[in-house]
Design an enzyme around this catalytic site. Structure first.
Site, PDB file in Angstrom:
ATOM      1  N   ASN A  88      38.213  24.633  10.160  1.00  0.00           N
ATOM      2  CA  ASN A  88      38.653  25.245   8.897  1.00  0.00           C
ATOM      3  C   ASN A  88      38.812  24.238   7.762  1.00  0.00           C
ATOM      4  O   ASN A  88      38.654  24.614   6.595  1.00  0.00           O
ATOM      5  CB  ASN A  88      39.991  25.964   9.135  1.00  0.00           C
ATOM      6  CG  ASN A  88      40.674  26.310   7.829  1.00  0.00           C
ATOM      7  OD1 ASN A  88      40.322  27.273   7.159  1.00  0.00           O
ATOM      8  ND2 ASN A  88      41.651  25.485   7.428  1.00  0.00           N
ATOM      9  N   TYR A 160      29.379  21.961  -2.563  1.00  0.00           N
ATOM     10  CA  TYR A 160      30.145  22.921  -1.757  1.00  0.00           C
ATOM     11  C   TYR A 160      29.216  23.944  -1.104  1.00  0.00           C
ATOM     12  O   TYR A 160      29.292  24.206   0.098  1.00  0.00           O
ATOM     13  CB  TYR A 160      31.184  23.612  -2.645  1.00  0.00           C
ATOM     14  CG  TYR A 160      32.103  24.563  -1.901  1.00  0.00           C
ATOM     15  CD1 TYR A 160      33.181  24.068  -1.164  1.00  0.00           C
ATOM     16  CD2 TYR A 160      31.905  25.937  -1.936  1.00  0.00           C
ATOM     17  CE1 TYR A 160      34.033  24.924  -0.485  1.00  0.00           C
ATOM     18  CE2 TYR A 160      32.755  26.803  -1.264  1.00  0.00           C
ATOM     19  CZ  TYR A 160      33.822  26.291  -0.542  1.00  0.00           C
ATOM     20  OH  TYR A 160      34.663  27.146   0.137  1.00  0.00           O
ATOM     21  N   THR A 194      44.810  30.987  -2.164  1.00  0.00           N
ATOM     22  CA  THR A 194      45.347  29.749  -1.569  1.00  0.00           C
ATOM     23  C   THR A 194      45.521  28.708  -2.669  1.00  0.00           C
ATOM     24  O   THR A 194      45.160  28.942  -3.824  1.00  0.00           O
ATOM     25  CB  THR A 194      44.382  29.160  -0.506  1.00  0.00           C
ATOM     26  OG1 THR A 194      43.192  28.708  -1.180  1.00  0.00           O
ATOM     27  CG2 THR A 194      44.017  30.170   0.569  1.00  0.00           C
TER      28      THR A 194
HETATM   29  P1  NDP Z   1      43.534  24.454   1.155  1.00  0.00           P
HETATM   30  O1  NDP Z   1      43.119  23.386   0.196  1.00  0.00           O
HETATM   31  O2  NDP Z   1      44.617  25.390   0.787  1.00  0.00           O
HETATM   32  O3  NDP Z   1      43.904  23.763   2.570  1.00  0.00           O
HETATM   33  C1  NDP Z   1      43.047  22.825   3.144  1.00  0.00           C
HETATM   34  C2  NDP Z   1      43.616  22.351   4.460  1.00  0.00           C
HETATM   35  O4  NDP Z   1      42.697  21.409   5.032  1.00  0.00           O
HETATM   36  C3  NDP Z   1      44.939  21.638   4.319  1.00  0.00           C
HETATM   37  O5  NDP Z   1      45.733  21.873   5.473  1.00  0.00           O
HETATM   38  C4  NDP Z   1      44.517  20.154   4.250  1.00  0.00           C
HETATM   39  O6  NDP Z   1      45.600  19.320   4.625  1.00  0.00           O
HETATM   40  C5  NDP Z   1      43.367  20.154   5.252  1.00  0.00           C
HETATM   41  N1  NDP Z   1      42.382  19.097   5.089  1.00  0.00           N
HETATM   42  C6  NDP Z   1      41.635  18.816   3.996  1.00  0.00           C
HETATM   43  N2  NDP Z   1      40.852  17.759   4.239  1.00  0.00           N
HETATM   44  C7  NDP Z   1      41.100  17.386   5.511  1.00  0.00           C
HETATM   45  C8  NDP Z   1      40.606  16.347   6.344  1.00  0.00           C
HETATM   46  N3  NDP Z   1      39.688  15.464   5.910  1.00  0.00           N
HETATM   47  N4  NDP Z   1      41.086  16.229   7.608  1.00  0.00           N
HETATM   48  C9  NDP Z   1      42.018  17.095   8.072  1.00  0.00           C
HETATM   49  N5  NDP Z   1      42.519  18.091   7.329  1.00  0.00           N
HETATM   50  C10 NDP Z   1      42.069  18.235   6.075  1.00  0.00           C
HETATM   51  O7  NDP Z   1      42.181  25.243   1.505  1.00  0.00           O
HETATM   52  P2  NDP Z   1      41.948  26.795   1.837  1.00  0.00           P
HETATM   53  O8  NDP Z   1      42.971  27.272   2.801  1.00  0.00           O
HETATM   54  O9  NDP Z   1      41.738  27.526   0.581  1.00  0.00           O
HETATM   55  O10 NDP Z   1      40.514  26.726   2.546  1.00  0.00           O
HETATM   56  C11 NDP Z   1      40.367  26.606   3.958  1.00  0.00           C
HETATM   57  C12 NDP Z   1      38.904  26.750   4.300  1.00  0.00           C
HETATM   58  O11 NDP Z   1      38.427  28.014   3.821  1.00  0.00           O
HETATM   59  C13 NDP Z   1      38.003  25.686   3.656  1.00  0.00           C
HETATM   60  O12 NDP Z   1      36.993  25.324   4.559  1.00  0.00           O
HETATM   61  C14 NDP Z   1      37.431  26.422   2.449  1.00  0.00           C
HETATM   62  O13 NDP Z   1      36.214  25.875   2.019  1.00  0.00           O
HETATM   63  C15 NDP Z   1      37.269  27.819   3.023  1.00  0.00           C
HETATM   64  N6  NDP Z   1      37.192  28.862   2.012  1.00  0.00           N
HETATM   65  C16 NDP Z   1      38.220  29.066   1.134  1.00  0.00           C
HETATM   66  C17 NDP Z   1      38.129  30.069   0.184  1.00  0.00           C
HETATM   67  C18 NDP Z   1      39.223  30.346  -0.792  1.00  0.00           C
HETATM   68  O14 NDP Z   1      39.024  31.200  -1.680  1.00  0.00           O
HETATM   69  N7  NDP Z   1      40.389  29.701  -0.691  1.00  0.00           N
HETATM   70  C19 NDP Z   1      36.934  30.938   0.094  1.00  0.00           C
HETATM   71  C20 NDP Z   1      35.925  30.633   1.086  1.00  0.00           C
HETATM   72  C21 NDP Z   1      36.054  29.641   2.005  1.00  0.00           C
HETATM   73  P3  NDP Z   1      45.742  17.781   4.065  1.00  0.00           P
HETATM   74  O15 NDP Z   1      45.369  17.808   2.607  1.00  0.00           O
HETATM   75  O16 NDP Z   1      47.162  17.405   4.308  1.00  0.00           O
HETATM   76  O17 NDP Z   1      44.791  16.986   4.896  1.00  0.00           O
END
Ligand code: NDP
Length: 259
Positions: A88, A160, A194
């Protein structure tokens, strides 16, 4: 048929907030033991505390080989097996293609695509029982792609969209290569409420009101609605589903007023 959800051990990357936290929450509600991950140890601790006794935290950067190896080793050592990997962790990037630097391109590809590859490799070894201490002989992977790139294009999303299209392709390859032991599917969310979309909204890069108007369901998704789709793909109810991408967009793509 895989194990019942209540007997599963899952790893959800990027599960300290947003969609990942919602997935971890739903999985624990179904009795799954969940390994929570993110780069920030404090956020991991807060999420584990909120999720309760079925949660275990491993802070790690999943864009690195060392981070994914440690995440997999700790999960396998603690629980003896991993039944479900949810890739994710991701990041948004919205800027004109001509302005995207090679560093920005690389970071976006690493976070959204390379991390999915590295984790799939590390946990694939465990699920296939080929890791040093691996005893599991099966499992499931659910990758979080996106409507943008996973299904359609969009201006200003070069890295992206390329990464999320890559996630769909990788999903198909792993389904073909690792079946029947491992089922591999993807979800392609539309716009979800989010921090990621809040930031895009604050920067004027998405129009939340227009998204609601174009969406038959009339709004953006709640993270829990994406989590429900992940739970479905992880459960024995999807025993014959592999290589698929489930679009969860409230009808956004069919709802656009094309003419
Ligand atoms: P957020 O930015 O709200 O959360 C991202 C999460 O990923 C956080 O827990 C962050 O924690 C973690 N993260 C980021 N980089 C890393 C890394 N290198 N290693 C480990 N953890 C990592 O994102 P969303 O919840 O919005 O999105 C989640 C997924 O859903 C993503 O893949 C996104 O592309 C996808 N998505 C989201 C959409 C949306 O509208 N929100 C639509 C379509 C897809 P930390 O920063 O502490 O590492």
């Amino acid at each position: 048929m895989g194990r019942p959800l209540a007997e599963q051990v899952a790893v959800v990357t990027g599960s300290t907030r947003g969609i990942g936290l919602a997935i971890a929450t739903r999985l624990t509600e179904h009795g799954v033991t969940v390994v929570v991950n993110g780069r920030d140890p404090e956020r991991v601790e807060v999420a584990v505390h909120a999720l309760g006794r079925r949660a275990y935290g491993v802070p790690a950067d999943v864009t690195t080989l060392a981070g994914t190896a440690r995440l997999a080793a700790e999960a396998a050592q603690r629980f003896g097996r991993v039944d479900l990997l949810v890739n994710n962790a991701g990041m948004a990037q919205a800027k004109p293609t001509l302005d995207v630097s090679i560093e920005e391109w690389q970071t976006c590809l690493d976070t959204n695509l390379t991390a999915t590859f590295l984790c799939s490799q590390a946990f694939g070894r465990i699920m296939l029982g080929t890791a040093e201490k691996g005893i599991a002989a099966g499992g499931a992977i659910v990758n979080v792609s996106s409507m943008v790139g996973g299904v359609t294009g969009s201006p200003m999303r070069a890295a992206y969209a390329a990464a999320k299209a890559g996630v769909v392709a990788l999903t198909k390859v792993l389904a073909a290569e690792w079946g029947p032991a491992i089922r591999c599917n993807a979800v392609a969310p539309g716009y979800v409420e989010t921090d990621m979309t809040a930031l895009l909204d604050a920067e004027g890069r998405i129009d939340v009101e227009a998204i609601g108007r174009k969406t038959p369901m009339g709004r953006m998704a709640f993270p829990s609605e994406i989590a429900d789709a992940v739970v479905l793909l992880a459960s024995p109810a999807a025993a014959f589903v592999t290589g698929a991408t489930l679009v969860v967009d409230g009808g956004f793509m069919v709802g656009a007023p094309w003419a």
